[in-house]
Design an enzyme around this catalytic site. Structure first.
Site, PDB file in Angstrom:
ATOM      1  CE  LYS A 106      32.366  31.433  50.278  1.00  0.00           C
ATOM      2  NZ  LYS A 106      31.648  32.697  50.328  1.00  0.00           N
TER       3      LYS A 106
ATOM      4  CE  LYS B 179      37.383  33.456  46.603  1.00  0.00           C
ATOM      5  NZ  LYS B 179      37.546  34.685  47.380  1.00  0.00           N
TER       6      LYS B 179
ATOM      7  CE  LYS C 265      34.540  40.595  51.287  1.00  0.00           C
ATOM      8  NZ  LYS C 265      33.517  39.644  50.832  1.00  0.00           N
TER       9      LYS C 265
HETATM   10  P1  ATP Z   1      33.870  35.462  51.023  1.00  0.00           P
HETATM   11  O1  ATP Z   1      35.019  34.641  51.513  1.00  0.00           O
HETATM   12  O2  ATP Z   1      32.974  36.000  52.112  1.00  0.00           O
HETATM   13  O3  ATP Z   1      33.112  34.810  49.873  1.00  0.00           O
HETATM   14  P2  ATP Z   1      35.433  36.947  49.130  1.00  0.00           P
HETATM   15  O4  ATP Z   1      36.789  37.303  49.586  1.00  0.00           O
HETATM   16  O5  ATP Z   1      35.294  35.773  48.201  1.00  0.00           O
HETATM   17  O6  ATP Z   1      34.536  36.783  50.432  1.00  0.00           O
HETATM   18  P3  ATP Z   1      33.319  38.367  47.761  1.00  0.00           P
HETATM   19  O7  ATP Z   1      32.577  39.477  48.447  1.00  0.00           O
HETATM   20  O8  ATP Z   1      32.666  37.019  47.687  1.00  0.00           O
HETATM   21  O9  ATP Z   1      34.771  38.226  48.466  1.00  0.00           O
HETATM   22  O10 ATP Z   1      33.713  38.812  46.289  1.00  0.00           O
HETATM   23  C1  ATP Z   1      33.762  40.191  45.869  1.00  0.00           C
HETATM   24  C2  ATP Z   1      34.482  40.284  44.544  1.00  0.00           C
HETATM   25  O11 ATP Z   1      35.883  40.027  44.737  1.00  0.00           O
HETATM   26  C3  ATP Z   1      34.018  39.235  43.514  1.00  0.00           C
HETATM   27  O12 ATP Z   1      33.991  39.883  42.250  1.00  0.00           O
HETATM   28  C4  ATP Z   1      35.106  38.202  43.524  1.00  0.00           C
HETATM   29  O13 ATP Z   1      35.233  37.541  42.269  1.00  0.00           O
HETATM   30  C5  ATP Z   1      36.343  39.033  43.819  1.00  0.00           C
HETATM   31  N1  ATP Z   1      37.365  38.238  44.504  1.00  0.00           N
HETATM   32  C6  ATP Z   1      37.220  37.605  45.697  1.00  0.00           C
HETATM   33  N2  ATP Z   1      38.365  36.992  46.044  1.00  0.00           N
HETATM   34  C7  ATP Z   1      39.254  37.227  45.042  1.00  0.00           C
HETATM   35  C8  ATP Z   1      40.626  36.849  44.834  1.00  0.00           C
HETATM   36  N3  ATP Z   1      41.284  36.119  45.728  1.00  0.00           N
HETATM   37  N4  ATP Z   1      41.240  37.274  43.696  1.00  0.00           N
HETATM   38  C9  ATP Z   1      40.574  38.035  42.773  1.00  0.00           C
HETATM   39  N5  ATP Z   1      39.285  38.431  42.923  1.00  0.00           N
HETATM   40  C10 ATP Z   1      38.623  38.036  44.047  1.00  0.00           C
HETATM   41 MG    MG Z   2      33.323  35.036  47.722  1.00  0.00          MG
END
Ligand code: ATP
Ligand code: MG
Length: 339
Positions: free
Chosen positions: A115, A201, A204
């Protein structure tokens, strides 16, 4: 059985969040409920401060995330659903654990490296310190099971290291304060990749909307995103081995298997030899079917601010009861006088 997990209200929840984490929230909430245990699911709004954000958007996203979780099957009568900001104990315990966490441990976190990228000096302290807040989140409730996607495994290991060091440094040997939490990671679909780049990955925070399927996307949007998803020029292989080195193809097959419940072998024996021109519409249809009931329920709930706030208020009052004893014990263990 104590289940604890959080999700940041930093944008719209996507398919990766659903398959990697939310599906397991629902499964574990039911198991914990049946076993007389507790399941805590929280909106990590304090974590959202680690990146530049718009306050009004954070408020809206927090409520929308509650509506989405409920639409996905999180049941506020079985799970304790709340947002961190209503429980000051999270921030307090983070500060208490800051004395135990080491700079070197945080420097090794791959999420920090990903990040922050090349601009470490310009990042907020909250982004660097994020895993310590996450440790506080789970240790505060004495979590045993933490359902997360694969990307959070390293943070969970850090939470265990912090708990272990705190227990060793400040607690009698026969009365450790913190339970060591175990990650609960799905065997398949633990890391759903971006539709635009098979090496990143799905997130969001990815600036490209086309990189992810949001749980609130309508059918036309899902079809369009799947159609535009990056692939290679080869047809699908007939065996799993043929997906090696083909990250985008592997990702689409993984998503298809996760939403249909079919095995990779069955899927490839059915679609092997076919190009993406014929596989993508099948995948899009499966996704639309999965998201249809979630979408419908979300639309019913999303504008009922009063009901959503009431869910959070109820959750917060229950969560507080569980948080206070651990927090008080942590102050005491550290020798801090509190009257
Ligand atoms: P950000 O980019 O803001 O970090 P994010 O998409 O990584 O958002 P989080 O809110 O950080 O989402 O994570 C919420 C949950 O979703 C966590 O348990 C994380 O491990 C899971 N998660 C996030 N992205 C993935 C993915 N691409 N595949 C599987 N699990 C995911
Ligand atoms: Mg995350």
């Amino acid at each position: 059985m104590r289940v604890v997990s959080g999700i940041q209200p930093t944008g719209k929840p996507h398919l990766g969040n659903y398959l990697g984490a939310i599906v397991n929230y629902v499964k574990l909430q039911d198991e914990a409920h049946a076993a007389g245990g507790e399941c805590f699911i929280f909106l990590a709004d304090l974590h959202a401060l680690s990146q530049p954000h718009d306050p009004a958007e954070l408020t809206r996203n927090t409520r929308e995330m509650v509506a989405t979780l409920v639409a996905c099957g999180v049941d506020p009568s079985k799970a304790i659903l709340f947002n961190q900001a209503q429980i000051p104990a999270h921030a307090e315990l983070q500060w208490l654990l800051n004395g135990t966490a080491r700079m070197g441990w945080l420097n090794r976190m791959t999420q920090w490296k990903d990040k922050a990228g090349k601009n470490r000096e310009g990042q907020s302290i909250a982004l660097f310190n994020y895993p310590v807040l996450q440790a506080a989140d789970v240790l505060l409730y004495q979590a045993t099971h933490v359902p997360v996607g694969d990307d959070q495994k390293q943070h969970l290991e850090l939470a265990r290291d912090i708990a272990q060091k705190f227990n060793t440094d400040y607690c009698p040997e026969d009365a450790p304060l913190f339970t060591l939490p175990e990650p609960y990671i799905p065997p398949a679909a633990a890391r759903i990749m971006s539709l635009r780049d098979g090496s990143a990955k799905m997130s969001k925070s990815d600036p490209s909307e086309m990189s992810r399927i949001n749980l609130t996307d309508d059918a036309d949007t899902v079809v369009k995103k799947v159609k535009k998803a990056k692939t290679d020029a080869e047809p699908l292989p007939s065996e799993a081995k043929g997906l090696e080195g083909r990250a985008e193809a592997l990702n689409l097959v993984t998503i298809y298997c996760a939403v249909t419940g079919k095995s990779t072998d069955d899927t490839l024996s059915e679609y092997g030899g076919q190009g993406f021109g014929s596989f993508k519409p099948v995948l899009a249809e499966a996704l639309v079917e999965t998201l249809r009931p979630i979408n419908a329920r979300f639309l019913e709930l999303k504008d009922d601010t009063e009901a959503l706030d009431a869910i959070l208020a109820r959750g917060a009052s229950k969560a507080r009861e569980h948080a206070i004893p651990t927090l008080s014990a942590a102050y005491k263990a550290l020798g801090l006088l509190r009257g």
